[in-house]
Design an enzyme around this catalytic site. Structure first.
Site, short mmCIF file in Angstrom:
data_model
loop_
_atom_site.label_atom_id
_atom_site.label_comp_id
_atom_site.label_asym_id
_atom_site.label_seq_id
_atom_site.Cartn_x
_atom_site.Cartn_y
_atom_site.Cartn_z
N HIS A 61 69.25 -0.93 -6.71
CA HIS A 61 69.91 0.35 -6.44
C HIS A 61 70.88 0.24 -5.27
O HIS A 61 71.89 0.94 -5.22
CB HIS A 61 68.86 1.43 -6.16
CG HIS A 61 68.17 1.88 -7.42
ND1 HIS A 61 67.98 3.20 -7.75
CD2 HIS A 61 67.65 1.15 -8.44
CE1 HIS A 61 67.36 3.27 -8.92
NE2 HIS A 61 67.14 2.04 -9.36
N ASP A 114 71.14 8.76 -4.47
CA ASP A 114 70.48 8.17 -5.63
C ASP A 114 69.55 9.25 -6.19
O ASP A 114 68.73 9.80 -5.44
CB ASP A 114 69.67 6.96 -5.10
CG ASP A 114 69.02 6.14 -6.20
OD1 ASP A 114 68.63 6.73 -7.22
OD2 ASP A 114 68.89 4.92 -6.00
C1 UDX Z 1 65.88 -2.32 -10.97
C2 UDX Z 1 65.29 -2.08 -12.36
O1 UDX Z 1 64.26 -2.97 -12.65
C3 UDX Z 1 66.35 -2.10 -13.39
O2 UDX Z 1 65.81 -1.97 -14.67
C4 UDX Z 1 67.27 -0.95 -13.11
O3 UDX Z 1 68.25 -0.86 -14.10
C5 UDX Z 1 67.88 -1.13 -11.74
O4 UDX Z 1 66.87 -1.30 -10.77
P1 UDX Z 1 66.09 -5.07 -10.89
O5 UDX Z 1 64.88 -5.21 -11.72
O6 UDX Z 1 66.09 -5.72 -9.59
O7 UDX Z 1 66.55 -3.53 -10.71
O8 UDX Z 1 67.26 -5.68 -11.82
P2 UDX Z 1 68.82 -5.55 -11.82
O9 UDX Z 1 69.26 -4.17 -12.11
O10 UDX Z 1 69.30 -6.57 -12.75
O11 UDX Z 1 69.26 -5.89 -10.34
C6 UDX Z 1 69.03 -7.11 -9.71
C7 UDX Z 1 70.17 -7.41 -8.75
O12 UDX Z 1 69.79 -8.51 -7.95
C8 UDX Z 1 71.46 -7.80 -9.46
O13 UDX Z 1 72.57 -7.19 -8.82
C9 UDX Z 1 71.55 -9.31 -9.31
O14 UDX Z 1 72.85 -9.82 -9.19
C10 UDX Z 1 70.78 -9.53 -8.03
N1 UDX Z 1 70.11 -10.84 -8.04
C11 UDX Z 1 69.08 -11.10 -8.88
C12 UDX Z 1 70.56 -11.81 -7.14
O15 UDX Z 1 71.51 -11.59 -6.40
N2 UDX Z 1 69.92 -13.01 -7.13
C13 UDX Z 1 68.89 -13.31 -7.95
O16 UDX Z 1 68.36 -14.42 -7.85
C14 UDX Z 1 68.43 -12.32 -8.86
#
Ligand code: UDX
Length: 458
Positions: A22, A114
């Site tokens: 987020h 948010d």
């Molecule tokens: C959460 C929810 O799980 C997701 O479903 C919702 O849509 C947004 O909030 P998350 O599970 O962390 O997020 O997944 P995602 O939305 O894909 O965000 C992860 C972020 O971390 C991405 O911006 C990605 O670029 C970053 N990331 C991930 C890194 O920078 N390095 C990594 O090794 C893994």
């Protein structure tokens, strides 16, 4: 300083829910505002502040409290307790912060909140400020939650197809997991459904998406809300020609193994590497982890796998050492740099909305393995609407087996069918770029917002 004539055109306070998925999109949106001379204050919880690995310089950072300054969510007895305490203490401390900024002659004009923290709206209105809602999930997902909120989708779901104007017919498994798995996380479901509470009342409603990607959904939502797409909020150096010089990345809660990843990727052939990541929150069960490990090994391809420190113990014994020739396992990586690398061939993703948009915007084909929440809906769109990937089919136990992983990887990376996916991936990459480029749909929406901030209604 008088607005429009001095250092800045307006002052926005950004209020994200304190998780990586987020913070990233809200901060990148803030960067585009900053580029238009809008002053940005980022309000984060004291606990998040204490864990931050990177401090973006284009924002002023201020702290509020979620009531758990020493340990955040992990120190609350339950999610319900965390959510209720955060609503109360967060609103109180945010009011105090706004007061303090006003006394410093640095009054805020607009709170961009948010909707997980829907009390941000009440604080804005009590303080006489403008309020902008910022959805960090897709328009399709927001639209589904809206229909649940309105009672037009009744829970628990039956087995029937779900028909919502602007969306393709959905099977229950295509809706967010909190909806189709009854009672799985009641407090989280309440929080997600209540995101739409202020949809008609907020002064603006932003979504991290772009018009061309979700045109039918957005047009259909216009009946009850004028959502403005401002995405994809990919850091500027990867996508936005206007901000090419801007190298600042954002705010990371985890420390990336940047050098190791870059060095390893440099050694690989173009379009050959599978990147695997399940984002910042999802927990993969031990059996699923083992199947994934077996599948990657059986694929006989090179892979870069992000296994967060908290998940590491689930890897098969000696796996990393045995496969050191073929695979690199890291606890966190600079995901955008990885996705943008020419060695990338495919992304096995949980389909968090940021990861989905990032892969779409950088033209990377996906193998979708949704875990929970909005990810199932994102996976449906990736495979059936945008056709930039394929969704894995779990067995009756809900596990995606090694053979299924190999099948999907071959399909996306090798076979004729994969060609269509690869062509679509390139098409969406181009359209994402156009949306944020000068005069593109998202760029225009941001310009309109800033212009309205500079000329507030009297
Ligand atoms: C959460 C929810 O799980 C997701 O479903 C919702 O849509 C947004 O909030 P998350 O599970 O962390 O997020 O997944 P995602 O939305 O894909 O965000 C992860 C972020 O971390 C991405 O911006 C990605 O670029 C970053 N990331 C991930 C890194 O920078 N390095 C990594 O090794 C893994």
């Amino acid at each position: 300083m008088e607005k429009g004539k001095g250092d800045y055109n307006a002052h926005c306070l950004i209020l994200p829910y304190p998780i990586q998925g987020h913070i990233n999109p809200m901060l990148q949106f803030a960067k585009r505002l900053r580029h238009r001379r809008v002053k940005i204050t980022l309000a984060v919880t004291k606990f998040l502040y204490s864990t931050m690995q990177e401090f973006p310089e284009f924002v002023s950072i201020e702290t509020i409290s979620d009531g758990f300054d020493e340990g955040g969510r992990a120190h609350a007895g339950s999610f319900e307790e965390y959510f209720e305490t955060f609503s109360r203490v967060g609103a109180e401390t945010l009011m105090k912060l706004l007061e303090r900024l006003k006394n410093l002659d640095c009054a805020v004009d607009c709170i961009i909140f948010d909707p997980f923290l829907s009390w941000g709206f009440d604080v804005a209105k009590k303080s006489g400020l403008l309020a902008a809602l910022f959805f960090t999930q897709s328009c399709a997902v927001d639209n589904i939650y809206y229909h649940v909120y309105k009672g037009e989708i009744k829970l628990p779901l039956s087995d029937d197809e779900i028909i919502i104007h602007g969306l393709p017919p959905l099977e229950p498994k295509d809706t967010p997991s909190l909806i189709y798995i009854p009672g799985s996380h009641p407090t989280a479901l309440k929080m997600l459904v209540n995101q739409v509470e202020h949809l008609g009342e907020a002064d603006w409603t932003f979504v991290n998406s772009f018009y061309e990607l979700e045109q039918e959904v957005i047009d259909s939502m216009a009946k009850f809300s004028h959502v403005k797409t401002i995405g994809p909020t990919i850091p500027s150096m990867f996508i936005d020609k206007q901000l090419q010089d801007d190298k600042e990345y954002g705010l990371s809660i985890f420390k990336p193994n940047t050098d190791a990843c870059k060095k390893w990727l440099e050694q690989q052939a173009p379009c050959s590497v599978i990147y695997v990541s399940f984002g910042s929150l999802s927990e993969v069960g031990p059996e699923q982890m083992e199947e994934l490990a077996k599948g990657l090994k059986a694929s006989n391809k090179y892979f870069l796998w992000v296994v967060r420190a908290s998940e590491e113990s689930k890897l098969p014994k000696n796996y990393a050492e045995e496969l050191s020739e073929k695979g690199l396992i890291v606890s966190w990586c600079p995901q955008l740099e990885v996705l943008a690398h020419e060695a990338l061939g495919c992304f096995i993703t949980h389909c968090g909305w940021n990861s989905t948009l990032e892969a779409l915007s950088l033209g990377v084909p996906m193998v979708a393995m949704p875990c929970w929440t909005d990810q199932s809906t994102n996976a449906k769109f990736v495979s059936d609407v945008w056709k930039t990937g394929i969704r894995t089919l779990p067995d009756e136990k809900g596990i995606v087996r090694d053979t299924e992983i190999v099948r999907c990887l071959e399909l996306v990376m090798d076979r004729e069918e994969g060609k269509e996916i690869q062509t679509n991936a390139i098409k969406w990459k181009k359209m994402a770029r156009e949306a944020v480029d000068k005069g593109g749909s998202s760029d225009t929406n941001i310009d309109e917002f800033v212009s309205a901030l500079m000329n507030p209604p009297i």
